[in-house]
Design an enzyme around this catalytic site. Sequence first.
Site, mmCIF file in Angstrom:
data_model
loop_
_atom_site.group_PDB
_atom_site.id
_atom_site.type_symbol
_atom_site.label_atom_id
_atom_site.label_comp_id
_atom_site.label_asym_id
_atom_site.label_seq_id
_atom_site.Cartn_x
_atom_site.Cartn_y
_atom_site.Cartn_z
ATOM 1 N N HIS A 52 0.824 -1.208 0.000
ATOM 2 C CA HIS A 52 0.000 0.000 0.000
ATOM 3 C C HIS A 52 0.858 1.258 0.000
ATOM 4 C CE1 HIS A 52 -3.787 -2.070 0.326
ATOM 5 N NE2 HIS A 52 -3.373 -2.743 1.378
ATOM 6 N N ARG A 78 6.991 -6.635 3.051
ATOM 7 C CA ARG A 78 5.671 -7.080 2.594
ATOM 8 C C ARG A 78 5.583 -6.787 1.107
ATOM 9 N NH1 ARG A 78 -0.465 -5.473 4.454
ATOM 10 N NH2 ARG A 78 0.112 -3.390 3.706
ATOM 11 N N ASP A 92 16.168 -10.874 -2.162
ATOM 12 C CA ASP A 92 17.490 -10.513 -2.662
ATOM 13 C C ASP A 92 17.982 -9.183 -2.086
ATOM 14 O OD1 ASP A 92 17.760 -12.810 -4.125
ATOM 15 O OD2 ASP A 92 17.369 -11.899 -6.083
ATOM 16 N N GLU A 156 -6.557 -12.286 5.592
ATOM 17 C CA GLU A 156 -7.207 -10.983 5.442
ATOM 18 C C GLU A 156 -8.603 -11.069 4.848
ATOM 19 O OE1 GLU A 156 -4.133 -7.622 4.760
ATOM 20 O OE2 GLU A 156 -3.859 -9.029 3.114
ATOM 21 N N ASP A 182 -8.444 -5.309 6.550
ATOM 22 C CA ASP A 182 -8.981 -6.039 5.404
ATOM 23 C C ASP A 182 -9.894 -7.174 5.833
ATOM 24 O OD1 ASP A 182 -8.032 -4.655 3.147
ATOM 25 O OD2 ASP A 182 -6.053 -5.520 3.378
#
Length: 262
Positions: A52, A78, A92, A156, A182
């Site tokens: 987000h 996230r 990575d 969620e 959510d």
Amino acid sequence: MSNHVRTERMELRERLAADDAPIGSWVSLGSTAAAEVAGGLGFDFVVVDTEHTPLSVESAGELVRAVDAAGDTDAVVRVPENDTAEVKRALDLGAAGVMAPKIESAAEAEALVAAAKYPPEGERGVAGSRANDYGAHTVEYFETANDAIAVIPQIESAAGVEHAEEIAAVDGIDTLFVGPADLSASLGCFGEYDDPAFLDALDATFAAAETAGVPVGTLATGPAEIDAWFEHGVDYQIVGTDVGYLRQGARAAKEHYESLDQ
């Protein structure tokens, strides 16, 4: 529920497996200074949110560096969706864990684990990156990463709750992380965390995680939510966000000044 005591250095995955009630923070503003401050406050982990936010991979990498530079806090990224390439790029960067939103089935959980693990446990690609000192320690990192990286699916939605037991049982899943906003929206009671439908879903998630032997975490946005989640029996928490700290601190300072006799 464990009482959190920060003792010797443990990686996030170890803390989750030990039911050590790790404490986390959250960064989404894109400020390396904010990430470094959070990383230096003794949190066990800091989540860098790319779902987000407008953060690019490059920006997320700078935040991971900032957290790492500040102390012994682990950085978790996230990803914006449960996508193999997104997970690979996040790890990575040198993240100690990956969180993926809206996991709703065992198959999706299996895909997340596969993306996060090197063969033979998964299908993560191998290349020189910050995670392995840009190729200087590729072999060592390849041999240890599967055991070190925390894999965190988010529950969620109603579908996620329905299949939480199968999700939690997937080999390589370290925890279930409830996204309260959510989840409540999915259940038709957005933000009403005392609604019976939400509490039933939370209890069902707890039961699923207990069966699988993994902890359940969630996000709090202030002291009242921290208290509420603790009372509900959540195993560990992210206790705030950078934007929340800024807003709350600024509001408190403004209200204090306005309360003085002028």
